[in-house]
Structure formats: structure tokens, C-alpha cells
Design a protein around this motif. Structure first.
Motif, PDB file in Angstrom:
ATOM      1  N   UNK A  36     -54.888  92.092  53.650  1.00 20.44           N
ATOM      2  CA  UNK A  36     -56.331  92.338  53.708  1.00 20.44           C
ATOM      3  C   UNK A  36     -57.103  92.428  52.269  1.00 20.44           C
ATOM      4  N   UNK A  37     -58.297  92.170  52.220  1.00 25.62           N
ATOM      5  CA  UNK A  37     -58.864  92.323  51.014  1.00 25.62           C
ATOM      6  C   UNK A  37     -59.448  93.675  50.987  1.00 25.62           C
ATOM      7  N   UNK A  38     -59.750  94.233  49.760  1.00 19.25           N
ATOM      8  CA  UNK A  38     -60.380  95.725  49.608  1.00 19.25           C
ATOM      9  C   UNK A  38     -61.975  95.733  49.941  1.00 19.25           C
ATOM     10  N   UNK A  39     -62.427  96.882  50.319  1.00 17.75           N
ATOM     11  CA  UNK A  39     -63.884  96.962  50.625  1.00 17.75           C
ATOM     12  C   UNK A  39     -64.408  97.323  49.011  1.00 17.75           C
ATOM     13  N   UNK A  40     -65.746  96.733  48.879  1.00 16.41           N
ATOM     14  CA  UNK A  40     -66.610  97.199  47.756  1.00 16.41           C
ATOM     15  C   UNK A  40     -66.950  98.513  47.650  1.00 16.41           C
TER      16      UNK A  40
ATOM     17  N   UNK B 236     -51.678  84.272  60.471  1.00 12.97           N
ATOM     18  CA  UNK B 236     -52.892  84.913  60.268  1.00 12.97           C
ATOM     19  C   UNK B 236     -53.347  85.337  58.674  1.00 12.97           C
ATOM     20  N   UNK B 237     -54.504  84.834  58.145  1.00 13.72           N
ATOM     21  CA  UNK B 237     -54.802  85.160  57.051  1.00 13.72           C
ATOM     22  C   UNK B 237     -55.475  86.685  56.929  1.00 13.72           C
ATOM     23  N   UNK B 238     -55.515  87.205  55.836  1.00 18.62           N
ATOM     24  CA  UNK B 238     -56.038  88.490  55.748  1.00 18.62           C
ATOM     25  C   UNK B 238     -57.224  88.715  55.766  1.00 18.62           C
ATOM     26  N   UNK B 239     -57.928  89.912  56.538  1.00 16.86           N
ATOM     27  CA  UNK B 239     -59.396  90.343  56.578  1.00 16.86           C
ATOM     28  C   UNK B 239     -59.897  90.182  55.313  1.00 16.86           C
ATOM     29  N   UNK B 240     -61.410  89.763  55.179  1.00 14.75           N
ATOM     30  CA  UNK B 240     -61.982  90.189  53.893  1.00 14.75           C
ATOM     31  C   UNK B 240     -62.487  91.861  53.800  1.00 14.75           C
ATOM     32  N   UNK B 241     -62.841  92.260  52.668  1.00 18.01           N
ATOM     33  CA  UNK B 241     -63.245  93.434  52.538  1.00 18.01           C
ATOM     34  C   UNK B 241     -64.747  93.531  52.695  1.00 18.01           C
ATOM     35  N   UNK B 242     -65.421  94.747  53.300  1.00 17.96           N
ATOM     36  CA  UNK B 242     -66.788  94.746  53.558  1.00 17.96           C
ATOM     37  C   UNK B 242     -67.449  95.043  51.994  1.00 17.96           C
ATOM     38  N   UNK B 243     -68.800  94.320  52.319  1.00 15.88           N
ATOM     39  CA  UNK B 243     -69.660  94.879  50.944  1.00 15.88           C
ATOM     40  C   UNK B 243     -69.964  96.349  50.977  1.00 15.88           C
TER      41      UNK B 243
END
Length: 428
Positions: free
Chosen positions: A70-74, A13-20
Motif C-alpha cells: 500500500x501507499x503511505x498517507x500524506x 491485487x494492487x496496493x491501495x493508495x494512501x489518503x491525502x
């Protein structure tokens, strides 16, 4: 010796992207600050990497799950979220990857070969990205895209110079114990070997042959190394799955040389020439290329032999004939390496799908397939009218309306895109 595992399942499972981020400048003497929301970071990817230091797939048997970060949120002030770290999953050389339907996706043969198993989700755009002359103060941003998630089947095919081929209890394990440091189980009943094992044979013209001559200090300038695979015995019908057929035959597909071991003391009194014919027939039935592979036929258990055999013979117990057999294997391996007769090394890569496709699920029900279309609705906050209009413009840019019309969609029909569902109204 640790347990050998050559088949397993992997959940990648790839990491989820962060929200803008939705943010506006708030400073003194700046009464109407513009949007300054940052983008979310991309999720990490899951990569399979062939590693020479990994011997089997044992690490996946009890815990098959591998996930990237996961990616960090903006954030405000146009601060973008961090990118999620990738997850490198190390597998043995010779690992093949298949999807749940059995289709081949990748073949990681050489050390360092990499394959993308699960892609991370894209980070959402902050509201700064949506500012334009028509929309000076966008109050929406993109949501995070989930990472790719799927089950994969991993299968290991041993990489070796020589494979020992023979009926059960033909003396294969005794032979590899005599010439290498490998220690497979040896007993006087069939199918003692239930899992493959590899042994490294080091030959030095001045130091002799055997496990006592292991190590770089004992080898001269003319030393030679080759890897020998001891695998479960073969029986009639192995190519159709009888006995340990498929588990055995898979591991000889990539070897350079076959050592056909004929039992000269088998209690069933099967003729040695008949043994050779049966073994070669099973190899050819599994893969015609195996019957054409370089091979050397030798009779085993020469110290207790009672069957007629006019070819070379050996006794791994007394050492009779072992050195000449290893010398002949060395010649064949050197020739095969020079001719590069090992099976072709290749990797299969998935092409990235492009565009959209419209599927008719039932009367009056259609579904739009395509990653770009799913992104258009999954990354947008559709509860916001401005975000909904933006998503609609993105779908129009992909040609969604034209594709639905070509598929026969009419006014009032239901259209699905991922988890989103709406009623189709054609353009006037």
C-alpha cells in the motif's frame, strides 16, 4: 524431482493508495496559515515477469494470492506519502494469461517479458491541492483509491526444440532418459507419463552422446544443445479432449521439431503407418500449423520389434539407432532456428479505458461506467459539502450530465457510480 504444474489460478491485487492529508500551517506569528496537507502515495503494482529459472506454476497451486504494498498517507507540512513497492511475480517462459471469461490477456514467451496484472490505487490529493482564490482554506482531501483486484488463469506451454509424439507406451520416456539427464517414470503400461518433462541433450562430435557427457567440461568447441520435451501419450480423439489430449497438445504448439515415435512392438498390432496417420491427424485437428511443422518419423523398440517398418528405427534400451536419430534432430533444429520457425512471440496489453459510459439498468435506473467517474466519487469525502461540490464539478468536466441526457435520464431517476447513488436532476 519436484511436481510439475502447468495450470493454476492467480489472484492479483494492487496496493491501495494512501489518503491525502487535511492540515494547516500552525506557526508562531502566522495567525492564518494556509493549507499544507501532503498527498498520499500511490499503491504498488503487481507485475508478471517471465523467468528462465522458474520451471512450472507449482508456487501458485496452494497459495494463489499476490499483493503489492500500500501507499503511505500524506502528512502535514506538505509531506507526501511513500509509494507502495511493486510486486514482481515470476512465472515460467511460455506462460499465457487469461481472464475469468477465457479471453487472452498476455503471452509471456521470452525471459524478461513483463505484464501489468493489477494496477495500484492512486494516492489521494492533500488539501493543499484544492486551494484557490475561491477556496482559500479547503477542509477536505481525497481518500485513497483501492488497488485493482482480480482473478487470472495462468497456463504454461513448454518452450522446447523437440517434442516426442507417439501413442502411450511407445518408448518416449525411455528415449529421453537415454539421451539426457531427465528421469521421467518408465513402466510397461500406458499413460506412465502424466506430466511433461524437459531434457537437455548435449551433443559433442568428439565426446559422444548421453548423460555421461553432460557439463561444460565434457563439451568441445563444436558442442550443440537442444531441449527435448517428453509429454503424455496421444490417443485417438485427443484433439477433442480424450485421454490427456489438451494437456498434451498444448505443450507441442511452440516446439520447432516433432519426433514422431512409432511403436514397432505394440501388443495391439496397430500398423505403424496407421499410427503415423492417426498422430498427424490429431495434431492437425488441434492446430493446422502443427501438421506442417518439421518432423522426423522413427520406429521404436527395435530390439523387440515384430511389425513391418521400412523407415529408421531405434532402441533406447540397447542404444541401436539413437545416435543417427539425434544427428537428424540436430540438423532439423539448426535449420528451424535459422529460419526462426518457432511460433510468433507476442504479448497482449490491455488498453487503458478512457471516458465514461452510461448504462440503462432498468426503468429509471442508470449507471455511469468509467474509471475517471468512479475516482471522482471514490476519492472524495462526500459527507463534506465542499468535497461534494468538487466531485460534482469533476463529473461535469467528464460530461456526465450530457451523457445521462443522451441516455434518456430524467428528473428523479436513480444514478449509480460504483457504490455511490444519487437522484438525477437535469440542469435548468
Amino acid at each position: 524431482m519436484g511436481e510439475f504444474v502447468d495450470e493454476c489460478q492467480l489472484h492479483a491485487r494492487g496496493g491501495d493508495g494512501g489518503a491525502g492529508c487535511v492540515s494547516f500551517r500552525r506557526e508562531s506569528h502566522v495567525p492564518r496559515g494556509g493549507p499544507d496537507g501532503g498527498d498520499g502515495g500511490r499503491g504498488g503494482d503487481v507485475w508478471l515477469v517471465a523467468d528462465r529459472n522458474v520451471a512450472s506454476l507449482l508456487a501458485f497451486r496452494d497459495f494463489p494470492f499476490r499483493r503489492a504494498a500500500n501507499g503511505g498517507h500524506g502528512q502535514g507540512r506538505r509531506r507526501h506519502g511513500r509509494r507502495g513497492a511493486d510486486q514482481a511475480v515470476h512465472v515460467p517462459e511460455g506462460t499465457t494469461v487469461r481472464d475469468r471469461d477465457g479471453a487472452l490477456l498476455a503471452d509471456l514467451v521470452n525471459a524478461g517479458d513483463r505484464w501489468l496484472a493489477a494496477q495500484g490505487g492512486r494516492g489521494g490529493k492533500g488539501n493543499t491541492r484544492f486551494a484557490s482564490n475561491r477556496l482559500r482554506a479547503p477542509h477536505f482531501a481525497e481518500q485513497a483509491e483501492p488497488g485493482e483486484e482480480r482473478w487470472l488463469g495462468l497456463e504454461l506451454k513448454l518452450m522446447a526444440d523437440v517434442a516426442l509424439v507417439g501413442f502411450p507406451n511407445a518408448g518416449k520416456s525411455t528415449f529421453i532418459r537415454a539421451v539426457s539427464a531427465a528421469r521421467p517414470k518408465v513402466a510397461s503400461y500406458p499413460f506412465t507419463t502424466l506430466q511433461p518433462s524437459l531434457g537437455v541433450v548435449r551433443l559433442d562430435d568428439g565426446a559422444g552422446v548421453g548423460p555421461d557427457s553432460f557439463g561444460p567440461d565434457s563439451l568441445g568447441p563444436d558442442s550443440f544443445e537442444m531441449v527435448i520435451a517428453d509429454v503424455p501419450g496421444l490417443i485417438d480423439g485427443a484433439a477433442q479432449g480424450r485421454g490427456l489430449g489438451h494437456q498434451f497438445l498444448r505443450h507441442v504448439e511452440r516446439v520447432r521439431v516433432l519426433l514422431i515415435m512409432v511403436d514397432l512392438a505394440e501388443a495391439t498390432d496397430r500398423d505403424p503407418h496407421e499410427q503415423v496417420d492417426v498422430l498427424l491427424a490429431e495434431l492437425e485437428r488441434h492446430d493446422p500449423a502443427l501438421a506442417k511443422r518439421r518432423r522426423f518419423v522413427v520406429g521404436t523398440k527395435a530390439d523387440v520389434a515384430h511389425l513391418d517398418w521400412d523407415g529408421p528405427r531405434l532402441s533406447a534400451v540397447t542404444g541401436e539407432g539413437v545416435a543417427p536419430v539425434l544427428g537428424r534432430l540436430r540438423e532439423l533444429v539448426v535449420d528451424a532456428r535459422a529460419a526462426d520457425e518457432a511460433p510468433v512471440h507476442y504479448a497482449v496489453h490491455r488498453p487503458a479505458p478512457v471516458g465514461i459510459t452510461v448504462l440503462r439498468l432498468a426503468a429509471g435506473v442508470f449507471e455511469i461506467e468509467g474509471r475517471q467517474a468512479r475516482r471522482a466519487v471514490a476519492l472524495s469525502d462526500l459527507s463534506d459539502p465542499a468535497a461534494l461540490a468538487w466531485a460534482q464539478r469533476r463529473l461535469e468536466g467528464l460530461g456526465a450530465s450530457q451523457a445521462l441526457a443522451r441516455a434518456g435520464a430524467g428528473a428523479g431517476d436513480v444514478v449509480r457510480i460504483g457504490d455511490f447513488e444519487f437522484t438525477y436532476e437535469p440542469d435548468a
